[in-house]
Design an enzyme around this catalytic site. Structure first.
Site, PDB file in Angstrom:
ATOM      1  N   HIS A  56      15.634  93.667 -17.126  1.00  0.00           N
ATOM      2  CA  HIS A  56      15.897  92.027 -17.073  1.00  0.00           C
ATOM      3  C   HIS A  56      14.391  91.210 -17.384  1.00  0.00           C
ATOM      4  CE1 HIS A  56      17.457  87.928 -17.020  1.00  0.00           C
ATOM      5  NE2 HIS A  56      16.275  87.654 -16.821  1.00  0.00           N
ATOM      6  N   HIS A  58      10.721  88.764 -19.514  1.00  0.00           N
ATOM      7  CA  HIS A  58      10.743  87.489 -19.881  1.00  0.00           C
ATOM      8  C   HIS A  58       9.318  88.332 -20.406  1.00  0.00           C
ATOM      9  CE1 HIS A  58      14.338  84.921 -19.300  1.00  0.00           C
ATOM     10  NE2 HIS A  58      13.965  85.620 -18.126  1.00  0.00           N
ATOM     11  N   GLN A 151      16.819  78.627 -23.263  1.00  0.00           N
ATOM     12  CA  GLN A 151      15.897  78.147 -21.933  1.00  0.00           C
ATOM     13  C   GLN A 151      16.711  77.465 -21.316  1.00  0.00           C
ATOM     14  OE1 GLN A 151      13.512  79.680 -19.123  1.00  0.00           O
ATOM     15  NE2 GLN A 151      14.467  78.787 -18.852  1.00  0.00           N
ATOM     16  N   HIS A 209      22.191  84.464 -18.404  1.00  0.00           N
ATOM     17  CA  HIS A 209      21.682  84.091 -17.509  1.00  0.00           C
ATOM     18  C   HIS A 209      22.589  83.357 -16.305  1.00  0.00           C
ATOM     19  CE1 HIS A 209      17.779  85.247 -18.927  1.00  0.00           C
ATOM     20  NE2 HIS A 209      17.074  84.533 -18.276  1.00  0.00           N
ATOM     21  N   GLU A 212      22.042  81.150 -12.002  1.00  0.00           N
ATOM     22  CA  GLU A 212      21.106  81.082 -11.489  1.00  0.00           C
ATOM     23  C   GLU A 212      20.430  80.782 -10.474  1.00  0.00           C
ATOM     24  OE1 GLU A 212      16.581  82.760 -11.503  1.00  0.00           O
ATOM     25  OE2 GLU A 212      17.779  82.235 -13.334  1.00  0.00           O
ATOM     26  N   ASP A 308      12.030  90.771 -14.275  1.00  0.00           N
ATOM     27  CA  ASP A 308      12.831  89.301 -14.187  1.00  0.00           C
ATOM     28  C   ASP A 308      10.986  88.248 -14.759  1.00  0.00           C
ATOM     29  OD1 ASP A 308      13.687  86.895 -14.997  1.00  0.00           O
ATOM     30  OD2 ASP A 308      13.630  86.349 -12.922  1.00  0.00           O
ATOM     31  N   TRP A 314       7.278  81.530 -12.845  1.00  0.00           N
ATOM     32  CA  TRP A 314       8.429  81.575 -11.727  1.00  0.00           C
ATOM     33  C   TRP A 314       7.953  82.366 -11.148  1.00  0.00           C
ATOM     34  CZ3 TRP A 314       9.234  80.977 -17.863  1.00  0.00           C
ATOM     35  CH2 TRP A 314       9.744  79.495 -17.972  1.00  0.00           C
TER      36      TRP A 314
END
Length: 412
Positions: A56, A58, A151, A209, A212, A308, A314
């Site tokens: 996982h 991005h 998203q 997702h 979260e 992630d 993030w």
């Protein structure tokens, strides 16, 4: 090529590995070199694992932290806001340049398989186009699996359903969703129905997702698990994050666990970023905000760890090193028993390979592709504890990345 006296996983006795024509030709003790065969002597006494699997990340957002502004609150939602500010700067060339840097960082840390979520709430699908091209360009060294990730939601973003379907038509490997970010509970459930419908229509995997958020009332997971069970998709489905599970009351969790076991879905925790983003609305005590890895694992459910984010809105840090996720995950999840530590490499190898549906092609065995990494330690306990480098990363017997051993000296 012959590697002599190496240790597989946590084995206590060494073996030799012969690689020929890109395959593991023989794995046994005391193999004798063949005439003209290369003998890799400097790996003796080191540990060999199958390549690390990043389950996982991005990649489309990587290496953008602070551009144009930093996420000062450290929350998930400010991260989304900062990413929206960066989107006008996206071009195919710009995305490919950043992602190329990131995957080479990953390769240097022993990663060969990557599942990346790519934001498709963009009418131009710029990042998706870029990473689809890059997937083809680097396939001889890195396998990139793409999740079409909405998203801002499927129903809470204009033409979200159409963009998700277009992404799957273009070649995304999995359909995504973000039920906790949809405007309403009704949208949340219907977005998951759409995700499952389109994944089945195009024969794709699913990676959601899911919950979260530090909200005990966020229960998209029960819908994901129910749909996976009812459709028979089972382990083709992954629930990522599920951090709300950290806040579920135990009475509800006992009931939910039965459904989770029936569904057979996969789970991905992202220990570093889950801990960083979670608990932000708490005073004290503060939640850890990582899903119940220990309990899920004890019930036989498949759990893997992911990074992630790598230096993006993030996560202001990130180095593409899977060891860091394991280290943080063990501490956060109260999983520091000796056997738990020794077997924790599975979170970023075998378990993650199951999540990506790599099948029998993954692993170290005679006849399989010679994909493996060499770590500068005899066993995983030491590799994890001392944060040793990945000395070699081999793909079908070809060296794709290497790191010189670290030599430390203390002068007293």
């Amino acid at each position: 090529m012959l590697l002599q006296k190496i240790y597989l996983a946590n084995a206590t006795e060494p073996v030799d590995i012969r690689v020929a024509d890109g395959k593991f030709a023989a794995i046994a003790p005391n193999l004798q070199p063949l005439p003209g065969e290369e003998v890799v002597a400097d790996c003796a006494g080191k540990m060999v694992l199958p390549p690390f699997v990043e389950s996982h990340v991005h990649l489309d957002t990587c290496l953008t932290a602070g551009r144009p502004h930093w996420n000062l609150s450290g929350t998930l939602f400010e991260g989304i806001q900062r990413w929206e500010e960066y989107k006008p700067f996206l071009t195919k060339a710009e995305v490919k340049e950043r992602v190329n840097q990131a995957i080479r960082l990953q390769a240097g840390n022993g990663i060969q398989y990557v599942r990346t979520h790519v934001d498709i709430n963009d009418p131009k699908l710029t990042a998706l186009q870029a990473i689809l091209e890059l997937r083809e360009e680097v396939k001889d060294c890195i396998d990139i699996q793409i999740v079409a990730f909405p998203q801002y939601g499927i129903l809470s973003y204009p033409h979200g359903r159409e963009l998700l379907e277009e992404a799957l038509k273009m070649g995304a490997d999995a359909a995504g969703a973000i039920p906790h970010f949809e405007f309403t509970r009704e949208y949340s459930v219907e977005s998951l129905n759409i995700c499952f419908e389109l994944a089945q229509k195009y024969g794709r995997l699913i990676d959601v997702h899911c919950d979260e958020i530090d909200d005990e009332a966020s229960r998209g997971l029960e819908t994901v698990a129910a749909r996976a069970y009812e459709t028979g998709m089972g382990d083709m489905v992954t629930a990522s994050h599920t951090t709300a599970m950290h806040s579920y009351n135990n009475a509800y969790m006992i009931r939910l666990m039965r459904l989770l076991k029936l569904s057979g879905i996969n789970f991905v925790a992202n220990p570093c970023v889950n801990v960083h983003l979670g608990g932000r609305v708490d005073t004290y005590p503060k939640r850890r905000s990582m899903t119940r890895v220990k309990e899920l694992t004890a019930e036989g459910l498949n759990v893997s760890f992911g990074s992630d984010d790598i230096f993006d809105p993030w996560n202001p840090l990130g180095n593409g090193k899977m060891r860091d996720q394991v280290f943080m995950g063990l501490y956060t999840g109260h999983m520091l028993g000796y056997e738990e530590i020794c077997n924790s490499y599975k979170f970023v190898t075998e378990n993650a390979a199951r999540t990506l549906h790599l099948g029998d092609a993954y692993g170290i065995a005679e006849g399989k592709d010679a994909n493996f990494v060499v770590l500068d330690a005899k066993n995983w306990y030491d590799a994890l504890n001392f944060d040793v480098p990945v000395l070699r990363n081999y793909r079908k017997g070809k060296l794709i990345a290497s790191t010189a051993p670290v030599q430390k000296e203390v002068f007293f």
